[in-house]
Design a protein around this motif. Structure first.
Motif, PDB file in Angstrom:
ATOM      1  N   ASP A  95      38.894 -38.842  -7.354  1.00 32.49           N
ATOM      2  CA  ASP A  95      40.164 -39.065  -8.033  1.00 32.49           C
ATOM      3  C   ASP A  95      40.529 -40.533  -8.169  1.00 32.49           C
ATOM      4  O   ASP A  95      41.547 -40.859  -8.773  1.00 32.49           O
ATOM      5  N   ASP A  96      39.687 -41.435  -7.642  1.00 35.85           N
ATOM      6  CA  ASP A  96      39.914 -42.857  -7.916  1.00 35.85           C
ATOM      7  C   ASP A  96      39.274 -43.227  -9.255  1.00 35.85           C
ATOM      8  O   ASP A  96      39.178 -44.385  -9.608  1.00 35.85           O
ATOM      9  N   MET A  97      38.846 -42.188 -10.009  1.00 37.34           N
ATOM     10  CA  MET A  97      38.289 -42.309 -11.357  1.00 37.34           C
ATOM     11  C   MET A  97      36.995 -43.108 -11.369  1.00 37.34           C
ATOM     12  O   MET A  97      36.765 -43.971 -12.208  1.00 37.34           O
ATOM     13  N   ARG A  98      36.125 -42.759 -10.427  1.00 37.91           N
ATOM     14  CA  ARG A  98      34.820 -43.422 -10.321  1.00 37.91           C
ATOM     15  C   ARG A  98      33.736 -42.384 -10.082  1.00 37.91           C
ATOM     16  O   ARG A  98      33.981 -41.294  -9.559  1.00 37.91           O
ATOM     17  N   PHE A  99      32.524 -42.768 -10.471  1.00 38.64           N
ATOM     18  CA  PHE A  99      31.320 -42.002 -10.167  1.00 38.64           C
ATOM     19  C   PHE A  99      30.542 -42.747  -9.101  1.00 38.64           C
ATOM     20  O   PHE A  99      30.537 -43.985  -9.081  1.00 38.64           O
ATOM     21  N   ALA A 100      29.877 -42.027  -8.243  1.00 38.70           N
ATOM     22  CA  ALA A 100      28.964 -42.646  -7.276  1.00 38.70           C
ATOM     23  C   ALA A 100      27.665 -41.833  -7.297  1.00 38.70           C
ATOM     24  O   ALA A 100      27.704 -40.636  -7.027  1.00 38.70           O
ATOM     25  N   PRO A 101      26.585 -42.463  -7.700  1.00 37.76           N
ATOM     26  CA  PRO A 101      26.473 -43.842  -8.152  1.00 37.76           C
ATOM     27  C   PRO A 101      26.997 -43.997  -9.578  1.00 37.76           C
ATOM     28  O   PRO A 101      27.088 -43.021 -10.325  1.00 37.76           O
ATOM     29  N   ALA A 102      27.300 -45.233  -9.941  1.00 37.16           N
ATOM     30  CA  ALA A 102      27.768 -45.539 -11.288  1.00 37.16           C
ATOM     31  C   ALA A 102      26.596 -45.863 -12.215  1.00 37.16           C
ATOM     32  O   ALA A 102      26.795 -46.044 -13.414  1.00 37.16           O
ATOM     33  N   HIS A 103      25.391 -45.919 -11.656  1.00 39.01           N
ATOM     34  CA  HIS A 103      24.187 -46.149 -12.459  1.00 39.01           C
ATOM     35  C   HIS A 103      23.015 -45.437 -11.792  1.00 39.01           C
ATOM     36  O   HIS A 103      22.930 -45.392 -10.570  1.00 39.01           O
ATOM     37  N   PHE A 104      22.147 -44.865 -12.612  1.00 33.84           N
ATOM     38  CA  PHE A 104      20.904 -44.305 -12.094  1.00 33.84           C
ATOM     39  C   PHE A 104      19.792 -44.583 -13.089  1.00 33.84           C
ATOM     40  O   PHE A 104      20.050 -44.895 -14.255  1.00 33.84           O
ATOM     41  N   SER A 105      18.562 -44.497 -12.619  1.00 34.12           N
ATOM     42  CA  SER A 105      17.391 -44.736 -13.466  1.00 34.12           C
ATOM     43  C   SER A 105      16.448 -43.542 -13.379  1.00 34.12           C
ATOM     44  O   SER A 105      16.297 -42.928 -12.324  1.00 34.12           O
ATOM     45  N   VAL A 106      15.824 -43.244 -14.506  1.00 32.59           N
ATOM     46  CA  VAL A 106      14.821 -42.186 -14.593  1.00 32.59           C
ATOM     47  C   VAL A 106      13.669 -42.706 -15.440  1.00 32.59           C
ATOM     48  O   VAL A 106      13.790 -43.714 -16.131  1.00 32.59           O
ATOM     49  N   ARG A 107      12.554 -41.984 -15.384  1.00 31.23           N
ATOM     50  CA  ARG A 107      11.407 -42.334 -16.218  1.00 31.23           C
ATOM     51  C   ARG A 107      11.421 -41.480 -17.481  1.00 31.23           C
ATOM     52  O   ARG A 107      11.775 -40.298 -17.434  1.00 31.23           O
ATOM     53  N   GLN A 108      11.003 -42.069 -18.587  1.00 33.98           N
ATOM     54  CA  GLN A 108      10.908 -41.318 -19.828  1.00 33.98           C
ATOM     55  C   GLN A 108       9.956 -40.141 -19.627  1.00 33.98           C
ATOM     56  O   GLN A 108       8.884 -40.289 -19.046  1.00 33.98           O
ATOM     57  N   GLY A 109      10.369 -38.974 -20.065  1.00 33.63           N
ATOM     58  CA  GLY A 109       9.582 -37.760 -19.903  1.00 33.63           C
ATOM     59  C   GLY A 109       9.972 -36.952 -18.681  1.00 33.63           C
ATOM     60  O   GLY A 109       9.549 -35.806 -18.522  1.00 33.63           O
ATOM     61  N   GLU A 110      10.804 -37.507 -17.831  1.00 32.65           N
ATOM     62  CA  GLU A 110      11.212 -36.832 -16.595  1.00 32.65           C
ATOM     63  C   GLU A 110      12.340 -35.835 -16.873  1.00 32.65           C
ATOM     64  O   GLU A 110      13.245 -36.099 -17.660  1.00 32.65           O
ATOM     65  N   THR A 111      12.265 -34.684 -16.217  1.00 28.30           N
ATOM     66  CA  THR A 111      13.348 -33.706 -16.242  1.00 28.30           C
ATOM     67  C   THR A 111      14.031 -33.763 -14.882  1.00 28.30           C
ATOM     68  O   THR A 111      13.381 -33.630 -13.850  1.00 28.30           O
ATOM     69  N   VAL A 112      15.337 -33.976 -14.899  1.00 26.49           N
ATOM     70  CA  VAL A 112      16.102 -34.203 -13.673  1.00 26.49           C
ATOM     71  C   VAL A 112      17.285 -33.246 -13.617  1.00 26.49           C
ATOM     72  O   VAL A 112      17.936 -32.974 -14.629  1.00 26.49           O
ATOM     73  N   ARG A 113      17.538 -32.746 -12.421  1.00 29.73           N
ATOM     74  CA  ARG A 113      18.755 -31.965 -12.167  1.00 29.73           C
ATOM     75  C   ARG A 113      19.818 -32.963 -11.706  1.00 29.73           C
ATOM     76  O   ARG A 113      19.644 -33.638 -10.695  1.00 29.73           O
ATOM     77  N   LEU A 114      20.888 -33.070 -12.473  1.00 28.95           N
ATOM     78  CA  LEU A 114      22.034 -33.875 -12.044  1.00 28.95           C
ATOM     79  C   LEU A 114      22.982 -32.922 -11.329  1.00 28.95           C
ATOM     80  O   LEU A 114      23.547 -32.015 -11.933  1.00 28.95           O
ATOM     81  N   ARG A 115      23.100 -33.094 -10.015  1.00 27.76           N
ATOM     82  CA  ARG A 115      24.025 -32.289  -9.214  1.00 27.76           C
ATOM     83  C   ARG A 115      25.349 -33.038  -9.260  1.00 27.76           C
ATOM     84  O   ARG A 115      25.465 -34.160  -8.769  1.00 27.76           O
ATOM     85  N   VAL A 116      26.341 -32.438  -9.876  1.00 30.04           N
ATOM     86  CA  VAL A 116      27.634 -33.073 -10.108  1.00 30.04           C
ATOM     87  C   VAL A 116      28.629 -32.498  -9.114  1.00 30.04           C
ATOM     88  O   VAL A 116      28.928 -31.306  -9.153  1.00 30.04           O
TER      89      VAL A 116
END
Length: 161
Positions: free
Chosen positions: A59-80
């Protein structure tokens, strides 16, 4: 306005707003339409996810982390994970697509929407967004609940070749 007109106006308003809810905690928060290629990738198959990245929303209106990196072609589960007391969401996109969507949300704050590249999560809950990052570049994500985007609830991700 007489009673009949008032009842008709209320019925019309109720019909026009039926189903308009921003709260959607479905697996992806989208319909069963065929996946649509976006500049930042396409909906992924959960069985092909190679890893999970947890994005926490507060509720402080932020995401943690505020940046992430992936490799092209990668399928990732983003757990929100919503660690706050109000509804939050994550929407993947470009700065232009997020700006456009945020403007629509300001005009129609109760607008129901759901696509494979977004997840709406109620307070204290978790949701998954599975994404296939098949396009290289630097992209963005944000919470487009009215007022949250404007308060700085946004981040970025890099897809490296």
């Amino acid at each position: 306005m007489n009673t009949i007109q008032l009842i008709a106006a209320c019925a019309l308003l109720a019909a026009a707003t039926a189903g308009f809810s921003h709260e959607n905690t479905g697996h992806h928060g989208h319909t069963d339409a065929a996946p649509q290629q976006q500049a930042w990738g396409i909906a992924g198959d959960a069985a092909r996810a190679t890893r999970t990245i947890t994005l926490r929303m507060t509720d402080d209106m932020r995401f943690a982390p505020a940046h992430f990196s992936v490799r092209q072609g990668e399928t990732v589960r983003l757990r929100v994970e919503n660690k706050g007391q109000v509804l939050h969401e994550v929407v993947l996109g470009t700065q232009a697509s997020l700006d456009e969507h945020a403007a629509m949300m300001r005009e129609q704050p109760g607008m129901e929407h759901g696509e494979a590249h977004m997840a709406h999560v109620k307070p204290g809950r978790k949701g998954d967004l599975v994404w296939h990052f098949n396009r290289a570049g630097r992209f963005d994500f944000a919470c487009l609940v009215p007022g949250h985007f404007e308060a700085g609830m946004r981040g970025s991700f890099t897809v490296t070749p």
